[in-house]
Design a protein around this motif. Structure first.
Motif, PDB file in Angstrom:
ATOM      1  N   TRP A 165      13.692   7.839  -2.965  1.00  0.00           N
ATOM      2  CA  TRP A 165      13.374   6.624  -2.567  1.00  0.00           C
ATOM      3  C   TRP A 165      13.992   6.705  -0.997  1.00  0.00           C
ATOM      4  CZ3 TRP A 165       8.668   4.860  -3.196  1.00  0.00           C
ATOM      5  CH2 TRP A 165       8.361   4.082  -3.744  1.00  0.00           C
ATOM      6  N   LEU A 166      14.674   6.929  -0.997  1.00  0.00           N
ATOM      7  CA  LEU A 166      15.856   7.340  -0.134  1.00  0.00           C
ATOM      8  C   LEU A 166      14.497   7.512   1.629  1.00  0.00           C
ATOM      9  CD1 LEU A 166      18.071   6.396   1.055  1.00  0.00           C
ATOM     10  CD2 LEU A 166      18.953   9.548   0.621  1.00  0.00           C
ATOM     11  N   LEU A 167      13.958   8.379   0.879  1.00  0.00           N
ATOM     12  CA  LEU A 167      12.969   8.609   2.052  1.00  0.00           C
ATOM     13  C   LEU A 167      11.920   7.828   1.757  1.00  0.00           C
ATOM     14  CD1 LEU A 167      13.422  12.490   1.807  1.00  0.00           C
ATOM     15  CD2 LEU A 167      14.342  11.589   3.447  1.00  0.00           C
ATOM     16  N   ALA A 183      10.257   4.539   4.877  1.00  0.00           N
ATOM     17  CA  ALA A 183       9.218   5.427   5.945  1.00  0.00           C
ATOM     18  C   ALA A 183       8.028   4.113   5.473  1.00  0.00           C
ATOM     19  CB  ALA A 183       8.387   6.331   5.198  1.00  0.00           C
ATOM     20  N   ALA A 184       7.945   3.819   4.337  1.00  0.00           N
ATOM     21  CA  ALA A 184       7.025   2.532   3.442  1.00  0.00           C
ATOM     22  C   ALA A 184       7.461   1.416   4.068  1.00  0.00           C
ATOM     23  CB  ALA A 184       7.594   1.773   2.424  1.00  0.00           C
ATOM     24  N   LEU A 214       0.890  -1.022   0.123  1.00  0.00           N
ATOM     25  CA  LEU A 214      -0.101  -0.130  -0.544  1.00  0.00           C
ATOM     26  C   LEU A 214       0.962   1.618   0.032  1.00  0.00           C
ATOM     27  CD1 LEU A 214      -2.887   0.862  -0.096  1.00  0.00           C
ATOM     28  CD2 LEU A 214      -2.683   0.883   2.550  1.00  0.00           C
ATOM     29  N   PRO A 215       1.564   1.252   0.837  1.00  0.00           N
ATOM     30  CA  PRO A 215       2.422   2.571   1.065  1.00  0.00           C
ATOM     31  C   PRO A 215       3.456   3.230  -0.125  1.00  0.00           C
ATOM     32  CG  PRO A 215       3.929   1.436   2.713  1.00  0.00           C
ATOM     33  CD  PRO A 215       1.941   1.087   2.114  1.00  0.00           C
ATOM     34  N   LEU A 216       3.754   1.218  -0.945  1.00  0.00           N
ATOM     35  CA  LEU A 216       4.676   1.411  -2.414  1.00  0.00           C
ATOM     36  C   LEU A 216       3.963   2.116  -2.868  1.00  0.00           C
ATOM     37  CD1 LEU A 216       7.692  -1.309  -1.899  1.00  0.00           C
ATOM     38  CD2 LEU A 216       7.715   0.951  -1.564  1.00  0.00           C
ATOM     39  N   ALA A 217       2.598   1.749  -3.430  1.00  0.00           N
ATOM     40  CA  ALA A 217       1.688   1.654  -4.511  1.00  0.00           C
ATOM     41  C   ALA A 217       1.442   3.418  -4.369  1.00  0.00           C
ATOM     42  CB  ALA A 217       0.890   0.941  -4.297  1.00  0.00           C
ATOM     43  N   VAL A 218       0.851   3.845  -2.970  1.00  0.00           N
ATOM     44  CA  VAL A 218       0.975   5.666  -2.971  1.00  0.00           C
ATOM     45  C   VAL A 218       1.874   6.094  -3.196  1.00  0.00           C
ATOM     46  CG1 VAL A 218       0.810   7.355  -1.401  1.00  0.00           C
ATOM     47  CG2 VAL A 218      -0.507   5.037  -1.170  1.00  0.00           C
ATOM     48  N   LEU A 219       3.330   5.996  -3.345  1.00  0.00           N
ATOM     49  CA  LEU A 219       4.073   6.801  -3.367  1.00  0.00           C
ATOM     50  C   LEU A 219       4.696   6.390  -4.677  1.00  0.00           C
ATOM     51  CD1 LEU A 219       6.859   5.683  -0.295  1.00  0.00           C
ATOM     52  CD2 LEU A 219       6.140   7.883  -0.802  1.00  0.00           C
ATOM     53  N   GLY A 220       4.238   5.320  -5.450  1.00  0.00           N
ATOM     54  CA  GLY A 220       4.504   4.737  -7.046  1.00  0.00           C
ATOM     55  C   GLY A 220       3.695   5.760  -7.828  1.00  0.00           C
ATOM     56  N   ALA A 221       2.758   6.052  -7.411  1.00  0.00           N
ATOM     57  CA  ALA A 221       1.447   6.971  -8.478  1.00  0.00           C
ATOM     58  C   ALA A 221       2.310   8.308  -7.833  1.00  0.00           C
ATOM     59  CB  ALA A 221       0.619   6.260  -7.425  1.00  0.00           C
ATOM     60  N   ALA A 222       2.279   8.908  -6.391  1.00  0.00           N
ATOM     61  CA  ALA A 222       2.961  10.157  -6.450  1.00  0.00           C
ATOM     62  C   ALA A 222       3.744  10.464  -7.578  1.00  0.00           C
ATOM     63  CB  ALA A 222       3.458  10.450  -4.919  1.00  0.00           C
ATOM     64  N   TYR A 223       5.228   9.348  -7.471  1.00  0.00           N
ATOM     65  CA  TYR A 223       6.254   9.924  -8.148  1.00  0.00           C
ATOM     66  C   TYR A 223       5.445   9.675 -10.267  1.00  0.00           C
ATOM     67  CZ  TYR A 223       9.713   8.851 -11.629  1.00  0.00           C
ATOM     68  OH  TYR A 223      10.582   8.998 -12.973  1.00  0.00           O
ATOM     69  N   SER A 224       5.126   9.247  -9.990  1.00  0.00           N
ATOM     70  CA  SER A 224       3.792   8.654 -11.806  1.00  0.00           C
ATOM     71  C   SER A 224       3.327  10.538 -11.651  1.00  0.00           C
ATOM     72  CB  SER A 224       3.083   8.241 -11.789  1.00  0.00           C
ATOM     73  OG  SER A 224       3.652   7.308 -11.712  1.00  0.00           O
ATOM     74  N   VAL A 225       2.536  10.967 -11.040  1.00  0.00           N
ATOM     75  CA  VAL A 225       1.989  12.255 -10.726  1.00  0.00           C
ATOM     76  C   VAL A 225       3.618  13.047 -11.412  1.00  0.00           C
ATOM     77  CG1 VAL A 225       0.844  13.897 -10.025  1.00  0.00           C
ATOM     78  CG2 VAL A 225      -0.026  11.620 -10.348  1.00  0.00           C
ATOM     79  N   LEU A 226       3.962  13.027  -9.855  1.00  0.00           N
ATOM     80  CA  LEU A 226       4.575  14.402  -9.858  1.00  0.00           C
ATOM     81  C   LEU A 226       5.842  14.257 -11.791  1.00  0.00           C
ATOM     82  CD1 LEU A 226       6.458  13.514  -6.429  1.00  0.00           C
ATOM     83  CD2 LEU A 226       5.060  15.599  -6.676  1.00  0.00           C
ATOM     84  N   LEU A 227       5.712  13.191 -11.653  1.00  0.00           N
ATOM     85  CA  LEU A 227       6.815  13.104 -12.937  1.00  0.00           C
ATOM     86  C   LEU A 227       5.927  13.866 -14.475  1.00  0.00           C
ATOM     87  CD1 LEU A 227       9.299  11.869 -14.811  1.00  0.00           C
ATOM     88  CD2 LEU A 227       7.414   9.919 -15.493  1.00  0.00           C
ATOM     89  N   ALA A 228       4.471  13.336 -14.358  1.00  0.00           N
ATOM     90  CA  ALA A 228       3.451  14.454 -15.463  1.00  0.00           C
ATOM     91  C   ALA A 228       3.653  15.445 -15.002  1.00  0.00           C
ATOM     92  CB  ALA A 228       2.158  13.669 -15.040  1.00  0.00           C
TER      93      ALA A 228
END
Length: 189
Positions: free
Chosen positions: A87-89, A93-94, A57-71
């Protein structure tokens, strides 16, 4: 549509959520791997499910956030260093969330070692996760964008950035290839 127009307009929340799918899927797959490892290790179904969900769950949320930030243009396409800092942070956390959820389900303690030691180890492991995440993301995102860009201006904008990036890489490889051939190191024709 120019590459920056979706960034200026901001795009709708639904458009951003659609662009977030590849990053979220990669995080969820990481949780599935944790579930599979728990099953192979012989953990109870409750503990196996907790490990998978609490990490996925946290990795999915962080992965989704990365995709949005990339966009949104916060991250450059294919850049390792900014993603490694992300991902260092995010990865420790996850993992900390995962450890606490497992402790909550089992009634045990969350950490067997001091918090700084735990976080330092997870920070070291985060670089490996960064490389895997970036590799998967760069192979899935363009295909996803081709699929949704017709109705999604955020996806269209990001897809145009991928095209510009690919053209830039092609030009760099072309210039490097002609130099190698001129020095006699290229492939024989």
């Amino acid at each position: 549509m120019p590459a920056s127009s979706a960034l200026r307009l901001g795009g709708s929340a639904a458009a951003h959520l659609e662009v977030a799918v590849p990053g979220a899927a990669i995080g969820a797959v990481a949780g599935l791997f944790a579930t599979g490892l728990g099953m192979v290790a012989g953990l109870s179904p409750a503990l196996t499910g907790t490990v998978g969900l609490a990490l996925g769950l946290p990795l999915a949320v962080l992965g989704a956030a990365y995709s949005v930030l990339l966009a949104r243009g916060v991250f450059p396409i294919g850049a390792v260093a900014p993603l490694a800092l992300y991902w260092l942070l995010g990865f420790p956390a996850a993992r900390l969330f995962d450890a606490h959820m497992v402790a909550w389900v089992t009634g045990g303690t969350a950490l067997r070692e001091p918090l700084p030691s735990f976080l330092a180890l997870q920070a070291m492991l985060s670089f490996g996760f960064t490389i895997g995440f970036l590799w998967l993301h760069e192979r899935t995102m363009p295909h996803w964008l081709m699929r949704v860009r017709g109705h999604n201006p955020v996806a269209e904008s990001l897809f145009q950035r991928y095209l510009e990036h690919a053209a830039h890489l092609h030009r760099r490889r072309g210039a490097g290839g002609s130099r190698r051939r001129s020095r006699g190191r290229g492939r024989p024709d």
